[in-house]
Scaffold this active site. Structure first.
Site, mmCIF file in Angstrom:
data_model
loop_
_atom_site.group_PDB
_atom_site.id
_atom_site.type_symbol
_atom_site.label_atom_id
_atom_site.label_comp_id
_atom_site.label_asym_id
_atom_site.label_seq_id
_atom_site.Cartn_x
_atom_site.Cartn_y
_atom_site.Cartn_z
ATOM 1 N N GLY A 186 0.823 -1.207 0.000
ATOM 2 C CA GLY A 186 0.000 0.000 0.000
ATOM 3 C C GLY A 186 0.849 1.245 0.000
ATOM 4 N N ASN A 187 0.234 2.369 0.270
ATOM 5 C CA ASN A 187 0.992 3.630 0.314
ATOM 6 C C ASN A 187 0.357 4.570 1.339
ATOM 7 O OD1 ASN A 187 -1.058 5.356 -1.105
ATOM 8 N ND2 ASN A 187 -0.745 3.770 -2.660
ATOM 9 N N HIS A 188 0.961 5.736 1.485
ATOM 10 C CA HIS A 188 0.565 6.645 2.581
ATOM 11 C C HIS A 188 -0.571 7.598 2.231
ATOM 12 C CE1 HIS A 188 3.726 5.409 5.221
ATOM 13 N NE2 HIS A 188 4.664 5.655 4.300
ATOM 14 N N SER A 189 -1.172 7.446 1.052
ATOM 15 C CA SER A 189 -2.189 8.425 0.656
ATOM 16 C C SER A 189 -3.360 8.431 1.651
ATOM 17 C CB SER A 189 -2.705 8.078 -0.740
ATOM 18 O OG SER A 189 -3.737 8.961 -1.068
#
Ligand code: CTP
Length: 399
Positions: free
Chosen positions: A207-210
């Site tokens: 995943g990512n930090h968005s």
């Protein structure tokens, strides 16, 4: 985080034209407003609460003595961005001019700091009566907006000044008071927000930090400008936006499917989601053991924006690029061409800046190059700038 500008309290006075406020609610909603109705007791001789509840989709408040523990007049007064009373009867004008507080509506009116717009409607003799005219002058001198009634046929055979104006006239007055725009009425805006998660096994994902803040800001801003908004949100914890259709997804594949479903009827697509570029080649349906966890074979996710870029007709496509180096603008230009975009916003996410923040720094580009650089502006401000560009490119009147 959201700017105010959408909450309308609609007071309904006891005149025959009260039924016209049913249309007013619909038109206000078309313009992105959320409406709460406070009818006076006498107005209920003309239109019942069920009509207001069904049209507004919200509870109707008509009693000062209900839910006293929640101090409803103060709560309602402080929730309002604007208070409209339509129709305002001669009696209501008099009561307001005197500063009376003998029912819920007049209490809310005295307690609110929001602008107040009165829409008088009555027989010409009553409107032109010196007492009524003196009350109107008093109210206007206090900064209350009082719309002049229309001229035309009355309930009986008489003709004159006193008619309840068209809803569009009331909304024009409101737009002027709130300095709000309604340039996206009739436009469908599709927005993606958040970050996709690509499952490795039932427990882990890539995943990512968005945070989804930027996409939610675009959805909110578009709805406030009257657009019909579909928001495809991936793993965001932002609060639900009333009046926006939100579809929750997890992965890039799910987002792809949702975007393809809604793209044909969309006028503007704002692709602010951070889509994972790769996903595990195989998702394990059992939690992987540490020992088998040395490497994960990846495969690229579908490039959603590129896919719709190839399909697009007259739609406006806005992409985002998150860059960490000095060559951000050059890379964004490349993406612009490759994905057949109309605009791209490139922001510098070095050291995790931007993610989770309510502010953003970057540059908006089109095929010619940088259109505008922004530094430390709110994500809502950026949202409006992007929508301004899209609206202009679609040739919409600048309301
Ligand atoms: N995008 C997409 N589908 C993907 C990946 C990205 O639709 N599988 C969209 C994003 O929503 C964003 C833009 O494309 O609007 C970003 O493009 P991308 O090429 O992924 O750029 P970055 O992720 O910023 O950078 P990089 O090239 O380093 O991956």
């Amino acid at each position: 985080m959201f700017p105010r500008g959408r909450e309308v309290i609609l007071g309904v006075g006891g005149g025959i034209s009260a039924y016209k406020s049913a249309d007013l609610i619909r038109r206000l909603q078309d313009h992105g407003f959320l409406v709460t109705v406070i009818p006076t007791r006498s107005s209920q001789n003309f239109v019942g609460n069920a009509t207001w509840a069904a049209l507004s989709g919200r509870p109707v408040y008509d009693d000062l003595w209900s839910d006293v523990h929640s101090v409803p007049h103060i709560r309602l007064a402080s929730s309002a961005d604007v208070l409209i009373i339509a129709p305002t009867t001669a009696d209501l004008l008099a009561r307001i001019a005197q500063g009376r507080a003998d029912d819920l509506l007049t209490n809310v009116l005295l307690a609110t700091k929001a602008p107040v717009l009165l829409v008088p409607a009555m027989h010409p003799e009553m409107w032109l009566n010196t007492a009524t005219q003196a009350n109107v002058a008093t109210l206007r001198s206090r900064g209350i907006y009082v719309l002049d009634p229309d001229v035309g046929r009355m309930t009986g055979d008489d003709v004159g000044v006193g008619r309840y104006p068209e809803s569009s006239k009331i909304i024009c007055a409101l737009d002027e008071i709130l300095e709000s725009k309604a340039d996206l009425v009739g436009i469908q805006v599709l927005v993606t927000a958040g970050g996709t998660q690509e499952a490795i096994d039932p427990v882990r994902f890539i995943g990512n930090h968005s945070s989804g803040k930027q996409g939610y800001a675009v959805a909110y801003a578009a709805a406030a400008r009257g657009a019909e908004v579909i928001l495809i949100a991936a793993n965001s914890h932002e609060p639900t936006i009333e009046g926006v259709t939100t579809i929750h997804v997890k992965s890039a594949d799910q987002m792809h499917e949702a975007v393809l479903t809604h793209f044909p009827s969309t006028h503007i697509l704002v692709m602010s989601a951070a889509v994972a570029d790769a996903k595990p080649l195989q998702e394990s349906d059992k939690k992987l053991e540490k020992s088998t966890y040395q490497s994960i074979e990846l495969t690229p996710t579908v490039d959603i924006l590129k896919t719709v870029g190839a399909l697009k007709g007259s739609q406006i496509l806005i992409g985002f690029a998150a860059q960490t180096g000095a060559d951000g603008v050059a890379k964004a230009k490349e993406k612009y061409g490759k994905k057949n975009l109309d605009f791209i916003y490139v922001n510098d996410v070095t050291d995790g800046a931007i993610f989770g923040s309510s502010h953003t720094t970057g540059a908006i580009l089109d095929g010619q190059g940088v259109i505008e650089e922004v530094a430390g502006v709110s994500k809502m401000t950026l949202a409006h700038k992007l929508l301004d560009l899209a609206s202009h490119k679609l040739g919409l009147p600048n309301d």
